[in-house]
Design a protein around this motif. Structure first.
Motif, PDB file in Angstrom:
ATOM      1  N   ALA A 167      21.018  35.551 -10.114  1.00  0.00           N
ATOM      2  CA  ALA A 167      19.854  36.045 -10.853  1.00  0.00           C
ATOM      3  C   ALA A 167      19.011  36.881  -9.896  1.00  0.00           C
ATOM      4  N   LYS A 168      18.003  37.551 -10.439  1.00  0.00           N
ATOM      5  CA  LYS A 168      17.120  38.351  -9.604  1.00  0.00           C
ATOM      6  C   LYS A 168      16.420  37.505  -8.545  1.00  0.00           C
ATOM      7  N   PHE A 169      16.151  36.221  -8.883  1.00  0.00           N
ATOM      8  CA  PHE A 169      15.469  35.355  -7.920  1.00  0.00           C
ATOM      9  C   PHE A 169      16.078  33.966  -8.031  1.00  0.00           C
ATOM     10  N   THR A 170      16.660  33.473  -6.946  1.00  0.00           N
ATOM     11  CA  THR A 170      17.315  32.171  -6.938  1.00  0.00           C
ATOM     12  C   THR A 170      16.784  31.347  -5.773  1.00  0.00           C
ATOM     13  N   VAL A 171      16.340  30.123  -6.082  1.00  0.00           N
ATOM     14  CA  VAL A 171      15.848  29.204  -5.049  1.00  0.00           C
ATOM     15  C   VAL A 171      16.713  27.954  -5.083  1.00  0.00           C
ATOM     16  N   TYR A 172      17.190  27.523  -3.918  1.00  0.00           N
ATOM     17  CA  TYR A 172      18.033  26.331  -3.841  1.00  0.00           C
ATOM     18  C   TYR A 172      17.547  25.438  -2.706  1.00  0.00           C
ATOM     19  N   ASN A 173      17.323  24.162  -3.030  1.00  0.00           N
ATOM     20  CA  ASN A 173      16.950  23.170  -2.031  1.00  0.00           C
ATOM     21  C   ASN A 173      18.159  22.269  -1.801  1.00  0.00           C
ATOM     22  N   SER A 174      18.715  22.321  -0.616  1.00  0.00           N
ATOM     23  CA  SER A 174      19.940  21.576  -0.320  1.00  0.00           C
ATOM     24  C   SER A 174      19.682  20.109  -0.006  1.00  0.00           C
ATOM     25  N   THR A 175      18.425  19.672   0.022  1.00  0.00           N
ATOM     26  CA  THR A 175      18.123  18.269   0.296  1.00  0.00           C
ATOM     27  C   THR A 175      18.646  17.398  -0.843  1.00  0.00           C
ATOM     28  N   PRO A 176      19.522  16.423  -0.573  1.00  0.00           N
ATOM     29  CA  PRO A 176      20.087  15.612  -1.658  1.00  0.00           C
ATOM     30  C   PRO A 176      19.048  14.647  -2.235  1.00  0.00           C
ATOM     31  N   LEU A 177      19.180  14.383  -3.542  1.00  0.00           N
ATOM     32  CA  LEU A 177      18.300  13.434  -4.210  1.00  0.00           C
ATOM     33  C   LEU A 177      18.753  12.018  -3.909  1.00  0.00           C
ATOM     34  N   GLY A 178      17.812  11.133  -3.545  1.00  0.00           N
ATOM     35  CA  GLY A 178      18.140   9.746  -3.256  1.00  0.00           C
ATOM     36  C   GLY A 178      18.646   9.010  -4.483  1.00  0.00           C
ATOM     37  N   SER A 179      19.214   7.839  -4.277  1.00  0.00           N
ATOM     38  CA  SER A 179      19.833   7.079  -5.366  1.00  0.00           C
ATOM     39  C   SER A 179      18.925   6.015  -5.959  1.00  0.00           C
ATOM     40  N   THR A 180      17.713   5.861  -5.431  1.00  0.00           N
ATOM     41  CA  THR A 180      16.773   4.860  -5.934  1.00  0.00           C
ATOM     42  C   THR A 180      15.856   5.471  -6.979  1.00  0.00           C
ATOM     43  N   ALA A 181      15.486   4.674  -7.978  1.00  0.00           N
ATOM     44  CA  ALA A 181      14.590   5.164  -9.029  1.00  0.00           C
ATOM     45  C   ALA A 181      13.306   5.723  -8.422  1.00  0.00           C
TER      46      ALA A 181
END
Length: 425
Positions: A199-213
């Motif tokens: 897309a014209k503007f793409t932002v990606y955060n490679s930090t993985p999401l934790g598994s705890t609620a």
């Protein structure tokens, strides 16, 4: 002694040029071998070509510097002031027209350059700027703001790469014109944290999401001061809704934070909007409270679980008007001549056995399933219509009974008269 030294130097130079041989002349720059050592080379017109002079531990030099190179052809592009050659290969040169050439890397602030131009600046409180470019011009004129470039990077493959002028920056474009309020032009797609640019503007955060609620990763933040000292932020998080390690337990949480407060999704963010792609749920609320949700097309107020109903409310409802539309079987059929009105004795028997009217849900059914307003109103109307028919029948019977009673009273009065007349005889 100085004259002898200069004569020897001149003689050696003549021999060098005549025999094309390298000669070495050693002069003590610290002025130990000779008093007030000085070497001067001049052109045939008396112009200083090289001057070097040192006294003690400090340097003394004329106004033009300790090194000067003059030429009688200052505009000749092939007229070099100075060349550095190795086996016939030019390593560096300075031309008479001011241009220079270096075959290798050039280091500024470093003696081990790893690029054609390598700039290094160790932090220094007295020199905090590593690179500074400045052009003195007249602001507001096209020649200054548009014609001049601080940086101009081009390639044969894609043309303009990076250009910077007094107005702004152009990436793949010319920079903004001097009269434009814009500051940046970009040709093509832009990626932050990714080189996959769909897309014209793409932002990606490679930090993985934790598994705890309630584990969360902040994806973006847009903020501004709200007219006071408070900084309002519109933050977008990826948040774990329940314990898990895949996308089915993840949600996008868009909420408002103020300064450093209200920054915990599903706990204290303000006026949030949350989307669950696994269950097709969109919810709105604040802090830990859900005010409104759309669950696969069903709307819940104060609840996410609509129990399969199109509209579910957890709490009281008030309205100035409400219309419930039924598709068929409105109980006007009760008044038709072919309708069989249940006998009151049968109704009494059903009530004695079940403790509620026929067709009306029991207390246990209402507690379990609630009531359908449209259906309940239809059943209540049906019972009202049946009750009306019972009353009409009762009124009819009462009128017939009243007429019969009048006839009976008249007959009794007549009989009394006859009896009285017989008694008089």
């Amino acid at each position: 002694m100085k004259k002898i030294l200069l004569l020897i130097l001149a003689g050696l130079t003549s021999v060098q040029f005549a025999n094309a041989q390298t000669k070495t002349v050693t002069v003590d720059a610290n002025d130990v071998l000779n008093n007030n050592t000085k070497i001067v080379a001049q052109t045939s017109l008396g112009q200083s070509f090289f001057t070097g002079h040192q006294l003690g531990s400090t340097y003394s030099y004329p106004a033009a510097g300790i090194f000067r190179a003059w030429t009688d052809q200052p505009t000749g592009s092939a007229n070099y002031y100075y060349d550095g050659l190795t086996n016939g290969t030019i390593n560096f040169s300075v031309r008479a027209d001011g241009q220079g050439y270096f075959a290798g890397n050039v280091g500024i602030g470093t003696n081990a350059p790893t690029a054609k131009l390598h700039l290094f600046n160790q932090y220094d409180v007295n020199q905090p700027t590593a690179l500074k470019m400045f052009y003195q011009g007249t602001w507001g004129t096209p020649a200054y703001a548009s014609g001049f470039r601080f940086i101009d990077l081009n390639s044969t493959e894609s043309g303009k790469v990076l250009q910077v002028n007094g107005t702004g920056i152009g990436i793949g474009y010319d920079p903004p014109a001097w009269s434009s309020p814009d500051k940046l032009y970009i040709s093509g797609n832009v990626g932050i944290g990714t080189n996959i640019l769909s897309a014209k503007f793409t932002v990606y955060n490679s930090t993985p999401l934790g598994s705890t609620a309630k584990n969360n990763v902040l994806l973006s933040s847009v903020s501004s001061t709200a007219g006071t000292a408070n900084n309002f932020k519109n933050n977008l998080w990826l948040v774990r809704n329940a314990a898990g390690s895949d996308w089915t337990t993840a949600r996008l949480h868009d909420g408002i934070s103020v300064d450093v407060s209200f920054g915990n999704p599903q706990t204290d963010t303000r006026t949030w909007w949350e989307r669950d792609p696994n269950q097709d749920i969109q919810s709105w609320g604040t802090s830990g409270n859900t005010y409104l949700s759309i669950n696969a097309g069903n709307v819940g107020v104060g609840t996410i679980d609509t129990k399969g109903y199109k509209f579910a409310v957890n709490g009281n409802v008030i309205a100035t008007s409400m219309t419930v539309k039924l598709y068929a079987n409105w109980p006007d059929y009760v008044f038709k001549k072919d309708y069989t009105l249940p006998a009151l004795t049968d109704v009494k028997t059903y009530i004695d056995e079940n403790h509620h009217l026929p067709e009306i849900p029991s207390e246990q059914e209402v507690a379990k399933n609630g009531i359908n307003l449209g259906e309940m109103n239809k059943l209540l109307l049906k019972k009202v219509e049946e009750l009306t028919l019972y009353l009409i029948e009762k009124d009819k019977n009462e009128k017939e009974n009243t007429a019969q009673l009048k006839l009976m009273a008249q007959e009794i009065a007549n009989l009394k008269k006859q009896v009285t007349h017989l008694d008089k005889k």
